[in-house]
Scaffold this motif. Sequence first.
Motif, PDB file in Angstrom:
ATOM      1  N   VAL A 182     -26.422  -4.182  12.072  1.00  0.00           N
ATOM      2  CA  VAL A 182     -26.504  -5.631  11.844  1.00  0.00           C
ATOM      3  C   VAL A 182     -25.119  -6.199  11.533  1.00  0.00           C
ATOM      4  CG1 VAL A 182     -27.440  -7.424  10.323  1.00  0.00           C
ATOM      5  CG2 VAL A 182     -28.909  -5.549  11.093  1.00  0.00           C
ATOM      6  N   LEU A 183     -24.341  -5.463  10.741  1.00  0.00           N
ATOM      7  CA  LEU A 183     -22.969  -5.893  10.436  1.00  0.00           C
ATOM      8  C   LEU A 183     -22.137  -5.986  11.703  1.00  0.00           C
ATOM      9  CD1 LEU A 183     -20.499  -6.395   8.584  1.00  0.00           C
ATOM     10  CD2 LEU A 183     -20.272  -3.896   8.399  1.00  0.00           C
ATOM     11  N   GLN A 184     -22.193  -4.953  12.515  1.00  0.00           N
ATOM     12  CA  GLN A 184     -21.403  -4.934  13.751  1.00  0.00           C
ATOM     13  C   GLN A 184     -21.772  -6.087  14.669  1.00  0.00           C
ATOM     14  OE1 GLN A 184     -21.018  -1.058  15.737  1.00  0.00           O
ATOM     15  NE2 GLN A 184     -21.365  -2.074  17.697  1.00  0.00           N
ATOM     16  N   LYS A 185     -23.069  -6.303  14.862  1.00  0.00           N
ATOM     17  CA  LYS A 185     -23.524  -7.409  15.713  1.00  0.00           C
ATOM     18  C   LYS A 185     -23.114  -8.752  15.121  1.00  0.00           C
ATOM     19  CE  LYS A 185     -25.882  -9.234  19.104  1.00  0.00           C
ATOM     20  NZ  LYS A 185     -25.410  -9.113  20.521  1.00  0.00           N
ATOM     21  N   GLY A 186     -23.203  -8.857  13.800  1.00  0.00           N
ATOM     22  CA  GLY A 186     -22.815 -10.105  13.140  1.00  0.00           C
ATOM     23  C   GLY A 186     -21.340 -10.431  13.323  1.00  0.00           C
ATOM     24  N   ILE A 187     -20.482  -9.427  13.192  1.00  0.00           N
ATOM     25  CA  ILE A 187     -19.034  -9.639  13.385  1.00  0.00           C
ATOM     26  C   ILE A 187     -18.749 -10.089  14.817  1.00  0.00           C
ATOM     27  CG2 ILE A 187     -16.793  -8.469  13.503  1.00  0.00           C
ATOM     28  CD1 ILE A 187     -17.704  -6.771  11.101  1.00  0.00           C
ATOM     29  N   GLN A 188     -19.437  -9.485  15.766  1.00  0.00           N
ATOM     30  CA  GLN A 188     -19.264  -9.874  17.166  1.00  0.00           C
ATOM     31  C   GLN A 188     -19.589 -11.346  17.372  1.00  0.00           C
ATOM     32  OE1 GLN A 188     -21.889  -7.108  19.079  1.00  0.00           O
ATOM     33  NE2 GLN A 188     -20.575  -5.334  18.683  1.00  0.00           N
ATOM     34  N   LEU A 189     -20.671 -11.817  16.741  1.00  0.00           N
ATOM     35  CA  LEU A 189     -21.075 -13.215  16.907  1.00  0.00           C
ATOM     36  C   LEU A 189     -20.157 -14.164  16.141  1.00  0.00           C
ATOM     37  CD1 LEU A 189     -24.968 -12.810  16.706  1.00  0.00           C
ATOM     38  CD2 LEU A 189     -23.545 -13.183  18.750  1.00  0.00           C
ATOM     39  N   ILE A 190     -19.694 -13.752  14.975  1.00  0.00           N
ATOM     40  CA  ILE A 190     -18.723 -14.570  14.230  1.00  0.00           C
ATOM     41  C   ILE A 190     -17.446 -14.744  15.037  1.00  0.00           C
ATOM     42  CG2 ILE A 190     -17.204 -14.597  12.208  1.00  0.00           C
ATOM     43  CD1 ILE A 190     -19.468 -13.210  10.638  1.00  0.00           C
ATOM     44  N   ALA A 191     -17.031 -13.677  15.727  1.00  0.00           N
ATOM     45  CA  ALA A 191     -15.776 -13.696  16.484  1.00  0.00           C
ATOM     46  C   ALA A 191     -15.801 -14.661  17.668  1.00  0.00           C
ATOM     47  CB  ALA A 191     -15.438 -12.287  16.969  1.00  0.00           C
TER      48      ALA A 191
END
Length: 451
Positions: free
Chosen positions: A417-426
């Motif tokens: 979830v963290l990894q996917k979240g960072i991708q979307l924030i970026a």
Amino acid sequence: MIQDHRVKWRMFILSIIMLIALTGCSSNSKDTTSNDKNMTQTNDQTDVTNKKDVKLVFWHYLNDRDDLLKEMASDFEQKTGIKVDVQLFGGDGFKQKIMASAQNNALPDVMTFAGGAGDLGQLVEAGNVMELSDMKDMFDKFPSTILKTFTFDNNNIFGVKKFGTYAIPMDTNNMQFVYNTKLFEKVGITSAPTTWDELLTDVDRLKAAGIVPFATGIGSWVAGSMAAPYEVAYLGEEKLVNVKKGDESLVDSGYLKVLQRFEDLYKHGAYAEGIATMDLPAAEQMFVNEEVAMIFDGSWAIGVFNQMNPNFTHYDVFQPPKPADAAYDVKIPGGIGVPLVIDNHTKNKEAAMQFVRFLVEKEQQQKYASKSFNLPANIEAATSESGMTPALHNFSLGMNHIIENGGSYPDPSVETVLQKGIQLIAIGQSTPDKVLKEMDVELQKALKEKK
């Protein structure tokens, strides 16, 4: 007259007997000395013969270092008389080969281990690998945080009951920022940033000059590794461990600020196009092609860059810059790159330990670093600069700033979830608040299932 003659004759016979006796003693003394020499020579020759008869088998999986390791084995043989049969097993199946061989007591004398501490723990419990307390005098040659990776004590999370240290590091790695020195100079930046605000200022200057500031493998595991320094900077290692275990609240921990750093870079236009799905090799190719000015990467990247373009050398390294509102020092992810392990059933224990010692001596480590572009584990070799490029040396300075204990979530799904979240924030499709709430939902779910 006859009596005198008999006396003289007797004296003559006695003289002959005494002469023979003396000659015999002298001869025996000479023979004994000669025999002692022969015995000494025989023993010496036996020692040499025995040593020359020893042949170690060494398994490894390092395709790019096979020739180098064979060269080092040859140097070892010249120095000690002990032969080493270096066998390469490249590819993804090396760990499985080790595990299968262990079950049949068919491991080599020495090997590079492929797998994590949990994997090695299985071999430890089964009695397959040697505990290395006999090499304890070597331990202070390595950073304590590195050596702990394969040391099991009563607090180990793998349930290993046979406490001790079971691997010696042949090399290490860590992750930091790498920057193109010429692109920085082109826009008037004369030194690497040391604070988060300086990093954002540099991003703005690069962007204004039409240079893409940054790329990395955010579309892969790298996202979590890039977050790790800021997890420690904002929470500290002790609190971070407690938060991941569920002993303290994730939402109220200060973790929001970790995610906001990725939002900062998005708002300043730092990211290369396609960053959300980009893997590390793609980012590395962009960096070598000078399409971006910075990359977050591991020390192994020096070798990757050299393979892609040996003429590309104008780059250097800086540690993740500290934000002004962070309460703790920034630390970086890293650890043992290649661990060396000895078979517990080897018939050549002393020779095997001697070979491992040889591989991690300062001189050998310098040679290893200069030819393989990997960080030496030996502190003396790492800090000497001899044989290392400036960038590799600066990576080595990070050895004393490794995260010692970042903890782990009860289920990998939280990291996902963290990894996917960072991708979307970026790419501006999510926010730090939203991602933090999604992480907490997943964490609570994992904690509930664990009960």
